[in-house]
Design a protein around this motif. Sequence first.
Motif, PDB file in Angstrom:
ATOM      1  N   GLU A 101      14.828  30.196 -37.896  1.00 48.44           N
ATOM      2  CA  GLU A 101      13.639  29.997 -37.069  1.00 48.44           C
ATOM      3  C   GLU A 101      12.388  29.910 -37.923  1.00 48.44           C
ATOM      4  OE1 GLU A 101      13.197  32.823 -33.955  1.00 48.44           O
ATOM      5  OE2 GLU A 101      11.172  32.191 -33.450  1.00 48.44           O
ATOM      6  N   MET A 102      12.235  30.818 -38.887  1.00 45.59           N
ATOM      7  CA  MET A 102      11.045  30.796 -39.724  1.00 45.59           C
ATOM      8  C   MET A 102      11.017  29.542 -40.580  1.00 45.59           C
ATOM      9  SD  MET A 102       9.346  33.306 -38.753  1.00 45.59           S
ATOM     10  CE  MET A 102       8.060  33.134 -39.966  1.00 45.59           C
ATOM     11  N   GLY A 103      12.202  29.091 -40.997  1.00 47.79           N
ATOM     12  CA  GLY A 103      12.246  27.861 -41.783  1.00 47.79           C
ATOM     13  C   GLY A 103      11.777  26.665 -40.988  1.00 47.79           C
ATOM     14  N   LEU A 104      12.178  26.619 -39.714  1.00 48.64           N
ATOM     15  CA  LEU A 104      11.765  25.506 -38.870  1.00 48.64           C
ATOM     16  C   LEU A 104      10.261  25.537 -38.632  1.00 48.64           C
ATOM     17  CD1 LEU A 104      14.680  25.664 -36.271  1.00 48.64           C
ATOM     18  CD2 LEU A 104      14.290  23.858 -37.946  1.00 48.64           C
ATOM     19  N   LYS A 105       9.725  26.745 -38.397  1.00 48.65           N
ATOM     20  CA  LYS A 105       8.280  26.860 -38.198  1.00 48.65           C
ATOM     21  C   LYS A 105       7.528  26.448 -39.455  1.00 48.65           C
ATOM     22  CE  LYS A 105       8.208  30.462 -34.647  1.00 48.65           C
ATOM     23  NZ  LYS A 105       7.799  31.849 -34.319  1.00 48.65           N
ATOM     24  N   TRP A 106       8.080  26.815 -40.589  1.00 49.93           N
ATOM     25  CA  TRP A 106       7.438  26.451 -41.857  1.00 49.93           C
ATOM     26  C   TRP A 106       7.357  24.940 -42.014  1.00 49.93           C
ATOM     27  CZ3 TRP A 106       4.521  28.911 -45.105  1.00 49.93           C
ATOM     28  CH2 TRP A 106       4.340  28.411 -46.386  1.00 49.93           C
ATOM     29  N   GLU A 107       8.432  24.250 -41.630  1.00 47.01           N
ATOM     30  CA  GLU A 107       8.428  22.791 -41.693  1.00 47.01           C
ATOM     31  C   GLU A 107       7.378  22.219 -40.760  1.00 47.01           C
ATOM     32  OE1 GLU A 107      12.160  20.624 -41.669  1.00 47.01           O
ATOM     33  OE2 GLU A 107      13.210  22.513 -41.987  1.00 47.01           O
ATOM     34  N   GLU A 108       7.164  22.873 -39.604  1.00 45.37           N
ATOM     35  CA  GLU A 108       6.156  22.391 -38.672  1.00 45.37           C
ATOM     36  C   GLU A 108       4.765  22.421 -39.285  1.00 45.37           C
ATOM     37  OE1 GLU A 108       8.173  20.675 -36.402  1.00 45.37           O
ATOM     38  OE2 GLU A 108       6.288  21.039 -35.375  1.00 45.37           O
ATOM     39  N   TYR A 109       4.506  23.449 -40.101  1.00 49.99           N
ATOM     40  CA  TYR A 109       3.199  23.543 -40.747  1.00 49.99           C
ATOM     41  C   TYR A 109       2.975  22.415 -41.738  1.00 49.99           C
ATOM     42  CZ  TYR A 109       1.368  27.919 -39.000  1.00 49.99           C
ATOM     43  OH  TYR A 109       0.819  28.877 -38.206  1.00 49.99           O
ATOM     44  N   PHE A 110       4.054  21.968 -42.335  1.00 49.77           N
ATOM     45  CA  PHE A 110       3.915  20.949 -43.370  1.00 49.77           C
ATOM     46  C   PHE A 110       3.875  19.534 -42.818  1.00 49.77           C
ATOM     47  CE2 PHE A 110       5.088  24.168 -46.489  1.00 49.77           C
ATOM     48  CZ  PHE A 110       4.278  23.784 -47.545  1.00 49.77           C
ATOM     49  N   LYS A 111       4.295  19.368 -41.571  1.00 52.95           N
ATOM     50  CA  LYS A 111       4.399  17.996 -41.083  1.00 52.95           C
ATOM     51  C   LYS A 111       3.019  17.366 -40.937  1.00 52.95           C
ATOM     52  CE  LYS A 111       4.233  18.284 -36.064  1.00 52.95           C
ATOM     53  NZ  LYS A 111       3.134  17.338 -35.987  1.00 52.95           N
ATOM     54  N   LYS A 112       2.987  16.052 -41.069  1.00 53.02           N
ATOM     55  CA  LYS A 112       1.741  15.315 -40.952  1.00 53.02           C
ATOM     56  C   LYS A 112       1.442  15.062 -39.481  1.00 53.02           C
ATOM     57  CE  LYS A 112       2.577  12.885 -45.272  1.00 53.02           C
ATOM     58  NZ  LYS A 112       2.842  11.567 -45.891  1.00 53.02           N
ATOM     59  N   ASN A 113       0.254  14.506 -39.251  1.00 57.86           N
ATOM     60  CA  ASN A 113      -0.107  14.109 -37.904  1.00 57.86           C
ATOM     61  C   ASN A 113       0.986  13.210 -37.351  1.00 57.86           C
ATOM     62  OD1 ASN A 113      -1.278  12.830 -35.659  1.00 57.86           O
ATOM     63  ND2 ASN A 113      -3.301  13.197 -36.482  1.00 57.86           N
ATOM     64  N   TYR A 114       1.365  13.472 -36.091  1.00 62.04           N
ATOM     65  CA  TYR A 114       2.509  12.794 -35.475  1.00 62.04           C
ATOM     66  C   TYR A 114       2.394  11.276 -35.557  1.00 62.04           C
ATOM     67  CZ  TYR A 114       6.061  11.904 -31.907  1.00 62.04           C
ATOM     68  OH  TYR A 114       7.154  11.476 -31.223  1.00 62.04           O
ATOM     69  N   ARG A 115       1.228  10.762 -35.308  1.00 65.93           N
ATOM     70  CA  ARG A 115       1.096   9.306 -35.254  1.00 65.93           C
ATOM     71  C   ARG A 115       1.258   8.659 -36.622  1.00 65.93           C
ATOM     72  NH1 ARG A 115      -5.291   7.885 -35.040  1.00 65.93           N
ATOM     73  NH2 ARG A 115      -6.040   9.688 -36.178  1.00 65.93           N
ATOM     74  N   LEU A 116       1.153   9.459 -37.702  1.00 61.00           N
ATOM     75  CA  LEU A 116       1.304   8.902 -39.031  1.00 61.00           C
ATOM     76  C   LEU A 116       2.718   9.064 -39.559  1.00 61.00           C
ATOM     77  CD1 LEU A 116      -1.986  10.220 -40.680  1.00 61.00           C
ATOM     78  CD2 LEU A 116      -1.546   7.988 -39.629  1.00 61.00           C
ATOM     79  N   THR A 175     -10.111  16.760 -36.587  1.00 57.36           N
ATOM     80  CA  THR A 175      -8.804  16.717 -37.257  1.00 57.36           C
ATOM     81  C   THR A 175      -7.966  15.515 -36.853  1.00 57.36           C
ATOM     82  OG1 THR A 175      -7.754  18.067 -35.537  1.00 57.36           O
ATOM     83  CG2 THR A 175      -8.751  19.235 -37.402  1.00 57.36           C
ATOM     84  N   LYS A 176      -8.553  14.618 -36.064  1.00 57.36           N
ATOM     85  CA  LYS A 176      -7.831  13.421 -35.599  1.00 57.36           C
ATOM     86  C   LYS A 176      -6.566  13.808 -34.838  1.00 57.36           C
ATOM     87  CE  LYS A 176     -10.984  11.140 -37.708  1.00 57.36           C
ATOM     88  NZ  LYS A 176     -12.130  10.640 -36.913  1.00 57.36           N
ATOM     89  N   ALA A 177      -6.662  14.901 -34.102  1.00 55.87           N
ATOM     90  CA  ALA A 177      -5.507  15.371 -33.333  1.00 55.87           C
ATOM     91  C   ALA A 177      -5.374  14.665 -31.996  1.00 55.87           C
ATOM     92  CB  ALA A 177      -5.622  16.875 -33.096  1.00 55.87           C
ATOM     93  N   THR A 178      -6.345  13.849 -31.660  1.00 60.10           N
ATOM     94  CA  THR A 178      -6.290  13.108 -30.397  1.00 60.10           C
ATOM     95  C   THR A 178      -6.616  11.658 -30.682  1.00 60.10           C
ATOM     96  OG1 THR A 178      -7.109  13.035 -28.112  1.00 60.10           O
ATOM     97  CG2 THR A 178      -8.706  13.635 -29.811  1.00 60.10           C
ATOM     98  N   TRP A 179      -5.899  10.773 -30.031  1.00 61.58           N
ATOM     99  CA  TRP A 179      -6.085   9.349 -30.282  1.00 61.58           C
ATOM    100  C   TRP A 179      -5.563   8.559 -29.083  1.00 61.58           C
ATOM    101  CZ3 TRP A 179      -2.235  12.320 -32.383  1.00 61.58           C
ATOM    102  CH2 TRP A 179      -0.921  11.913 -32.171  1.00 61.58           C
TER     103      TRP A 179
END
Length: 319
Positions: free
Chosen positions: A53-68, A189-193
Amino acid sequence: MNSSKKKEGMMKPENGEKKISRRSFIKGLSIAAAAGSAGLVTGGCGSLGNTEEMGLKWEEYFKKNYRLMSQKEKDETVARLVRLAKMKDDRDIQMSNAEPRENVLYGYAFNISRCKGYMDCVEACVQENNLDRKSKTQYIRLFEMDSGQLDPTSGDGKYHHEVPVADKFYMGVQCYHCENAPCIKACPTKATWREPDGIVVVDYDWCIGCRYCLAACPYWGRRFNWGTPEVPEEEINRKQHYLGNRMRMKGVMEKCTFCVQRTRQGKLPACAEACPTGSRVFGNLLDPDSEIRFVLKNKKVFRFKEELGTDPKFWYFMD
């Protein structure tokens, strides 16, 4: 807003070490990048524990903006969220990341001469989009108006009596998915588009909860989660979209997405489907044979606050 008070977005190490907030984590990454020290990042990972679970959350922190992200990265993100829902809450969900359809630009029209103020649209929206029951969050607001009024601020948005009322009419307000949306420009943060099909979306993982978009929207279309949204387990809509009705967290913005989880499957938004009077018309503005095009061509239509130049894709009309 004091982001240090946010519980969601906090990484809580199993060994009891100091919690790391989303914002401080991102700041830490910036410092690490500036110092050119990849070792700082690698070292931080070890402090978060080694559970899946912590590994998956950690990956979430590293992911880029969804649209990119690439399609492969999007698929992986959705798979992680589905897995996390199962691990954390033993909940089976179906999460889509369906892309906009080609040659589609969505528009919406509201018939103020037909709406009777029944609120079926509001209730359907709450259920479809997993809105917080505790705070009674609603994307749609219906205003009871006096004849001659056209500004919802002069109407009653909190009526609780039998409807319809003689000599009154009803006007629905929600996100207008503006072509020239002030909320998009305000987001740091360009979180909305705006998507190619016209839907203005929010990446909840990227939102830092600054609420600049809320302040910028002239139509009261955005909602902020002051607490962790609560939905009874048996009422959760498990058919979700990454940019739509997936479960949100404390400290992020949300809004109407034209029910992206439905409309990209060829369905109507829940509000339009639930309306008992046919007051809500939704469709593809690029289709000359669509009902929305018929309304725009043949009815008396207007847009709210046209003078602002936001170019909303939401019209009001009368029979």
